[in-house]
Design a protein around this motif. Structure first.
Motif, PDB file in Angstrom:
ATOM      1  N   GLU A  72      29.569  18.968  25.049  1.00  0.00           N
ATOM      2  CA  GLU A  72      28.686  17.761  25.470  1.00  0.00           C
ATOM      3  C   GLU A  72      29.315  16.906  26.481  1.00  0.00           C
ATOM      4  N   LEU A  73      28.621  16.561  27.665  1.00  0.00           N
ATOM      5  CA  LEU A  73      29.178  15.901  28.716  1.00  0.00           C
ATOM      6  C   LEU A  73      28.143  14.863  28.999  1.00  0.00           C
ATOM      7  N   ALA A  74      28.568  13.517  29.424  1.00  0.00           N
ATOM      8  CA  ALA A  74      27.819  12.354  29.683  1.00  0.00           C
ATOM      9  C   ALA A  74      28.260  11.664  30.709  1.00  0.00           C
ATOM     10  N   VAL A  75      27.897  11.023  31.548  1.00  0.00           N
ATOM     11  CA  VAL A  75      28.702  10.294  32.859  1.00  0.00           C
ATOM     12  C   VAL A  75      27.569   9.375  33.420  1.00  0.00           C
ATOM     13  N   ASN A  76      28.191   8.121  33.569  1.00  0.00           N
ATOM     14  CA  ASN A  76      27.497   7.068  34.264  1.00  0.00           C
ATOM     15  C   ASN A  76      28.244   6.878  35.474  1.00  0.00           C
ATOM     16  N   PRO A  77      27.581   7.669  36.543  1.00  0.00           N
ATOM     17  CA  PRO A  77      28.193   7.177  37.839  1.00  0.00           C
ATOM     18  C   PRO A  77      28.022   5.812  38.496  1.00  0.00           C
ATOM     19  N   THR A  78      26.695   5.204  38.323  1.00  0.00           N
ATOM     20  CA  THR A  78      26.361   3.935  38.430  1.00  0.00           C
ATOM     21  C   THR A  78      25.837   3.282  37.210  1.00  0.00           C
ATOM     22  N   GLU A  79      25.696   1.966  37.305  1.00  0.00           N
ATOM     23  CA  GLU A  79      25.204   1.301  36.288  1.00  0.00           C
ATOM     24  C   GLU A  79      23.750   1.857  36.165  1.00  0.00           C
ATOM     25  N   GLU A  80      22.950   2.041  36.868  1.00  0.00           N
ATOM     26  CA  GLU A  80      21.744   2.650  36.775  1.00  0.00           C
ATOM     27  C   GLU A  80      21.424   3.921  36.470  1.00  0.00           C
ATOM     28  N   LEU A  81      22.172   4.840  36.721  1.00  0.00           N
ATOM     29  CA  LEU A  81      22.107   6.316  36.459  1.00  0.00           C
ATOM     30  C   LEU A  81      22.993   6.856  35.468  1.00  0.00           C
ATOM     31  N   ASN A  82      22.286   7.721  34.511  1.00  0.00           N
ATOM     32  CA  ASN A  82      22.926   8.210  33.375  1.00  0.00           C
ATOM     33  C   ASN A  82      22.701   9.635  33.432  1.00  0.00           C
ATOM     34  N   LEU A  83      23.643  10.547  33.420  1.00  0.00           N
ATOM     35  CA  LEU A  83      23.418  12.009  33.269  1.00  0.00           C
ATOM     36  C   LEU A  83      24.181  12.549  32.153  1.00  0.00           C
ATOM     37  N   SER A  84      23.511  13.664  31.521  1.00  0.00           N
ATOM     38  CA  SER A  84      24.148  14.088  30.326  1.00  0.00           C
ATOM     39  C   SER A  84      23.898  15.761  30.342  1.00  0.00           C
ATOM     40  N   LEU A  85      24.637  16.618  29.711  1.00  0.00           N
ATOM     41  CA  LEU A  85      24.411  17.835  29.549  1.00  0.00           C
ATOM     42  C   LEU A  85      24.896  18.477  28.161  1.00  0.00           C
ATOM     43  N   GLY A  86      24.242  19.383  27.564  1.00  0.00           N
ATOM     44  CA  GLY A  86      24.552  19.927  26.218  1.00  0.00           C
ATOM     45  C   GLY A  86      24.605  21.502  26.224  1.00  0.00           C
ATOM     46  N   TYR A  87      25.482  21.913  25.781  1.00  0.00           N
ATOM     47  CA  TYR A  87      25.245  23.541  26.048  1.00  0.00           C
ATOM     48  C   TYR A  87      25.953  24.115  24.623  1.00  0.00           C
ATOM     49  N   THR A  88      25.303  25.055  24.061  1.00  0.00           N
ATOM     50  CA  THR A  88      25.610  25.689  22.744  1.00  0.00           C
ATOM     51  C   THR A  88      25.758  27.214  23.065  1.00  0.00           C
ATOM     52  N   TYR A  89      26.919  27.874  22.579  1.00  0.00           N
ATOM     53  CA  TYR A  89      26.914  29.246  22.670  1.00  0.00           C
ATOM     54  C   TYR A  89      27.225  29.903  21.085  1.00  0.00           C
ATOM     55  N   LEU A  90      26.371  30.884  20.802  1.00  0.00           N
ATOM     56  CA  LEU A  90      26.399  31.424  19.453  1.00  0.00           C
ATOM     57  C   LEU A  90      26.550  32.834  19.728  1.00  0.00           C
ATOM     58  N   ASP A  91      27.362  33.353  18.834  1.00  0.00           N
ATOM     59  CA  ASP A  91      27.717  34.814  18.716  1.00  0.00           C
ATOM     60  C   ASP A  91      27.329  35.213  17.028  1.00  0.00           C
ATOM     61  N   SER A  92      26.236  35.786  16.989  1.00  0.00           N
ATOM     62  CA  SER A  92      25.715  35.924  15.460  1.00  0.00           C
ATOM     63  C   SER A  92      25.534  37.309  14.958  1.00  0.00           C
ATOM     64  N   LYS A  93      25.768  37.559  13.702  1.00  0.00           N
ATOM     65  CA  LYS A  93      25.522  38.987  13.241  1.00  0.00           C
ATOM     66  C   LYS A  93      25.565  39.131  11.760  1.00  0.00           C
ATOM     67  N   TYR A  94      24.893  40.024  11.293  1.00  0.00           N
ATOM     68  CA  TYR A  94      24.605  40.230   9.873  1.00  0.00           C
ATOM     69  C   TYR A  94      25.986  41.330   9.600  1.00  0.00           C
ATOM     70  N   THR A  95      26.884  40.847   8.525  1.00  0.00           N
ATOM     71  CA  THR A  95      27.859  41.691   8.430  1.00  0.00           C
ATOM     72  C   THR A  95      27.819  42.736   7.207  1.00  0.00           C
ATOM     73  N   ASP A  96      26.600  42.185   6.447  1.00  0.00           N
ATOM     74  CA  ASP A  96      26.310  43.276   5.493  1.00  0.00           C
ATOM     75  C   ASP A  96      24.662  43.000   5.094  1.00  0.00           C
ATOM     76  N   PHE A  97      23.795  44.063   5.460  1.00  0.00           N
ATOM     77  CA  PHE A  97      22.485  43.899   5.459  1.00  0.00           C
ATOM     78  C   PHE A  97      21.896  45.250   5.088  1.00  0.00           C
ATOM     79  N   VAL A  98      21.673  45.688   4.110  1.00  0.00           N
ATOM     80  CA  VAL A  98      21.000  47.119   3.611  1.00  0.00           C
ATOM     81  C   VAL A  98      19.773  46.778   2.873  1.00  0.00           C
TER      82      VAL A  98
END
Length: 311
Positions: free
Chosen positions: A136-162
C-alpha cells in the motif's frame, strides 16, 4: 390458481426432510507490535477463522445428503507500516500465509439412488494454502493532490483435493483417474485436483487512485477523482480450463463541493472494458460430459449527474 382451473388444485411436492446443523468454535487471534522508530511499526499476528458447516440447499442435492462441515483457516501475517516526509507519504507492506483445512467446495458426487446418478453438493476439500503479499502506497505531493496505489499478489493452490466422479468431463478436467467401483457396480474415478489454484483467486490485483481538490471561491471547491482497478485471470472452478480473463475498470468524477451541497459529473467503466468478470457453473448432471457456465456481462460505460444537499 392455474389457468383454466375451476377451483383449488392440489399439488403434490413429495416427501420432505428436516435437517439441522449447529457449530461451536473458538477463533483466537494473537498479535505482536514493535514501534521501531517514530515512523516505523513492525507487527506479526496469528489468527484462526471458521466458516460454519451446514446443510446444502442447492438444486440437485438429494434429501439427507446435503450436510457439510466447517471450513477452518489459520492465517499468519507479518508486516511493516511506514510514514515519510512528515506524514505526506505512507508505505505499508504485508506478507501472509493462509492454511485452509476442510475448504468448502461445490461439486458433483455420484449417487446411485438419484435418478440423475449424481448429487450437486457442498463438500469439504482436504486442504489448501495461499501465500500472499500486499503493498500500500499513498503520497500527498501537494495539499491539493492525493495519489494512492494498492497491489496484492496471491499464490494459491489446493494441497489435497480428491473427488470421486462418474463424469467424463470431470475426469478430463482433472487429467487423472484412479478407478473405483461404486456399490451398484457403476464404474467411477477418483480424480485428484491437488496442485490446482483456488477458484476465483487472481494472482495479481492492482488499484490506483488520484484525487484533486482545490478551492475556487471562499466556500466552493473543485474536485476531480479518478480510480482504476485491475485483476488478472481467475479460475471459475478447481481447474485451469475454465477461467475469466484479466480486466481493467476505470471510474471518475468531476464537480464542485461546498459544506452544504455538491454537484458531480461521473463516469463508470469509462474505457468500456467488456471482459466477462464472473459467472457460475450449472454442473454436469447427466454425467455425459456436458457443462454450461452462466456468465454475467459487466455494466456498459455509463455516466450521469449526482446532486447532494445536506440539511
Amino acid at each position: 390458481p392455474f389457468p383454466g382451473a375451476d377451483g383449488p388444485v392440489q399439488v403434490n411436492v413429495g416427501p420432505t426432510a428436516v435437517l439441522e446443523s449447529s457449530d461451536n468454535f473458538f477463533t483466537p487471534r494473537f498479535a505482536l507490535e514493535y514501534q521501531a522508530t517514530d515512523t516505523n511499526l513492525l507487527y506479526a499476528s496469528v489468527s484462526k477463522g471458521v466458516k460454519p458447516g451446514g446443510v446444502s440447499t442447492i438444486a440437485g442435492t438429494a434429501a439427507g445428503n446435503g450436510r457439510f462441515f466447517p471450513e477452518k483457516l489459520w492465517n499468519y501475517e507479518i508486516g511493516s507500516k511506514n510514514s515519510f516526509a512528515d506524514g505526506k507519504a505512507i508505505a505499508n507492506v504485508t506478507g501472509f500465509y493462509m492454511d485452509y483445512s476442510g475448504k468448502q467446495v461445490t461439486l458433483l458426487e455420484p449417487n446411485p439412488n438419484n435418478a440423475q446418478g449424481n448429487d450437486l453438493v457442498v463438500r469439504n476439500a482436504g486442504s489448501a494454502r495461499v501465500y500472499g503479499l500486499e503493498v500500500e502506497l499513498a503520497v500527498n505531493p501537494t495539499e491539493e493532490l492525493n495519489l494512492s496505489l494498492g497491489y496484492t499478489y496471491l499464490d494459491s493452490k489446493y494441497t489435497d483435493f480428491v473427488v470421486t466422479t462418474t463424469s467424463a468431463l470431470g475426469i478430463a478436467l482433472a487429467g487423472n483417474c484412479t478407478p473405483i467401483a461404486l456399490p451398484n457396480g457403476l464404474g467411477s474415478c477418483s480424480t485428484d485436483f491437488s496442485g490446482e489454484p483456488l477458484e476465483r483467486t487472481p494472482k495479481h490485483a492492482l488499484t490506483v487512485a488520484a484525487s484533486y481538490r482545490t478551492p475556487i471561491s471562499d466556500d466552493l471547491d473543485l474536485v476531480v477523482d479518478l480510480s482504476a482497478q485491475y485483476q488478472s485471470k481467475r479460475n471459475q472452478d478447481s481447474n485451469a480450463f475454465h477461467y475469466f480473463g484479466s480486466y481493467v475498470n476505470v471510474d471518475g468524477r468531476v464537480g464542485v463541493d461546498t459544506d452544504q451541497w455538491s454537484v458531480f459529473l461521473y463516469g463508470e467503466n469509462i474505457l468500456g472494458d467488456d471482459t466477462i468478470r464472473s459467472g457460475q457453473s450449472s454442473g454436469d448432471f447427466s454425467a455425459l460430459g456436458n457443462l454450461a457456465i452462466i456468465t454475467f456481462e459487466p455494466d456498459k460505460p455509463q455516466g450521469g449527474i449526482r446532486f447532494n444537499y445536506r440539511f
